[in-house]
Design a protein around this motif. Sequence first.
Motif, PDB file in Angstrom:
ATOM      1  N   LYS A  36       0.365   4.417   7.690  1.00 18.17           N
ATOM      2  CA  LYS A  36      -1.324   4.287   8.256  1.00 18.17           C
ATOM      3  C   LYS A  36      -1.582   3.001   7.227  1.00 18.17           C
ATOM      4  CE  LYS A  36      -1.885   9.030   9.840  1.00 18.17           C
ATOM      5  NZ  LYS A  36      -2.365  10.218   9.536  1.00 18.17           N
ATOM      6  N   GLY A  37      -2.743   2.324   7.832  1.00 16.98           N
ATOM      7  CA  GLY A  37      -3.385   1.382   7.051  1.00 16.98           C
ATOM      8  C   GLY A  37      -2.705   0.058   7.265  1.00 16.98           C
ATOM      9  N   GLU A  38      -3.016  -0.700   6.257  1.00 11.20           N
ATOM     10  CA  GLU A  38      -2.207  -2.147   6.197  1.00 11.20           C
ATOM     11  C   GLU A  38      -1.059  -2.047   5.313  1.00 11.20           C
ATOM     12  OE1 GLU A  38      -3.398  -4.803   7.402  1.00 11.20           O
ATOM     13  OE2 GLU A  38      -4.793  -3.526   8.646  1.00 11.20           O
ATOM     14  N   MET A  39       0.004  -2.805   5.455  1.00  8.82           N
ATOM     15  CA  MET A  39       0.859  -3.050   4.799  1.00  8.82           C
ATOM     16  C   MET A  39       0.892  -3.205   3.325  1.00  8.82           C
ATOM     17  SD  MET A  39       4.621  -5.461   5.180  1.00  8.82           S
ATOM     18  CE  MET A  39       4.987  -4.755   6.952  1.00  8.82           C
ATOM     19  N   PHE A  40       0.133  -4.273   3.227  1.00  3.95           N
ATOM     20  CA  PHE A  40      -0.219  -4.939   1.727  1.00  3.95           C
ATOM     21  C   PHE A  40      -1.538  -4.472   1.323  1.00  3.95           C
ATOM     22  CE2 PHE A  40       2.937  -7.705   3.548  1.00  3.95           C
ATOM     23  CZ  PHE A  40       4.049  -7.549   2.627  1.00  3.95           C
ATOM     24  N   SER A  99       0.743  -1.206   0.005  1.00  3.01           N
ATOM     25  CA  SER A  99      -0.123   0.060  -0.133  1.00  3.01           C
ATOM     26  C   SER A  99       0.912   1.154   0.067  1.00  3.01           C
ATOM     27  CB  SER A  99      -0.646   0.004   1.262  1.00  3.01           C
ATOM     28  OG  SER A  99      -1.562   1.306   1.475  1.00  3.01           O
ATOM     29  N   GLU A 100       0.913   2.292  -1.041  1.00  7.42           N
ATOM     30  CA  GLU A 100       1.465   3.168  -1.048  1.00  7.42           C
ATOM     31  C   GLU A 100       1.093   4.216   0.066  1.00  7.42           C
ATOM     32  OE1 GLU A 100       2.377   7.128  -4.078  1.00  7.42           O
ATOM     33  OE2 GLU A 100       1.701   5.119  -4.921  1.00  7.42           O
ATOM     34  N   THR A 101      -0.064   4.336   0.582  1.00  3.65           N
ATOM     35  CA  THR A 101      -0.393   5.033   1.952  1.00  3.65           C
ATOM     36  C   THR A 101       0.547   4.671   3.029  1.00  3.65           C
ATOM     37  OG1 THR A 101      -2.509   5.732   0.809  1.00  3.65           O
ATOM     38  CG2 THR A 101      -2.161   5.770   3.348  1.00  3.65           C
ATOM     39  N   TRP A 102       0.430   3.395   3.146  1.00  5.11           N
ATOM     40  CA  TRP A 102       1.202   2.726   4.268  1.00  5.11           C
ATOM     41  C   TRP A 102       2.800   3.045   4.223  1.00  5.11           C
ATOM     42  CZ3 TRP A 102       5.325  -0.829   4.678  1.00  5.11           C
ATOM     43  CH2 TRP A 102       5.484  -1.168   6.005  1.00  5.11           C
ATOM     44  N   LEU A 103       3.228   2.946   2.831  1.00  5.18           N
ATOM     45  CA  LEU A 103       4.738   2.873   2.626  1.00  5.18           C
ATOM     46  C   LEU A 103       5.063   4.353   3.195  1.00  5.18           C
ATOM     47  CD1 LEU A 103       7.357   1.849   2.105  1.00  5.18           C
ATOM     48  CD2 LEU A 103       6.995   2.268  -0.512  1.00  5.18           C
ATOM     49  N   ARG A 104       4.166   5.574   2.488  1.00  5.87           N
ATOM     50  CA  ARG A 104       4.661   6.690   2.875  1.00  5.87           C
ATOM     51  C   ARG A 104       4.305   7.398   4.136  1.00  5.87           C
ATOM     52  NH1 ARG A 104       5.482   9.706  -1.749  1.00  5.87           N
ATOM     53  NH2 ARG A 104       4.788   8.681  -3.690  1.00  5.87           N
ATOM     54  N   THR A 105       3.186   6.644   4.796  1.00  4.92           N
ATOM     55  CA  THR A 105       2.769   7.378   6.066  1.00  4.92           C
ATOM     56  C   THR A 105       2.860   6.508   7.329  1.00  4.92           C
ATOM     57  OG1 THR A 105       0.556   6.791   5.823  1.00  4.92           O
ATOM     58  CG2 THR A 105       1.015   8.980   4.818  1.00  4.92           C
TER      59      THR A 105
END
Length: 109
Positions: free
Chosen positions: A63-67, A55-61
């Motif tokens: 937040k949320g799930e890794m995958f 998940s790009e959101t997780w990678l950047r922030t």
Amino acid sequence: MKERIRAVRKALKLNQAEFAERLGMQGAALSMIEVGDNPLTEKNIKLICMTFNVSETWLRTGKGEMFASSPYEREFFEIYGNLLPETQKALLQLGKDLLATQKKWSKAK
């Protein structure tokens, strides 16, 4: 972000060389990203997300799930990433054929 890169790599049970190879980079370059000596480029962020279904959101922030998807999809993408380009093309065609068959079966019911 460097900690999350390392977390993805460890979740996939890959060493730095294996992870870097799948991304088309040198192991030393990945090592420098993980320790914070080199910044992570936009291109590499997109590549990591696409290659490993992160998940790009997780990678950047964080937040949320890794995958970005289910464990089955993650495993599929991991396998797909290890295939040769011609095998990837054949698998894609097989997937299209299976989808067409599924649609026919759905209409028949």
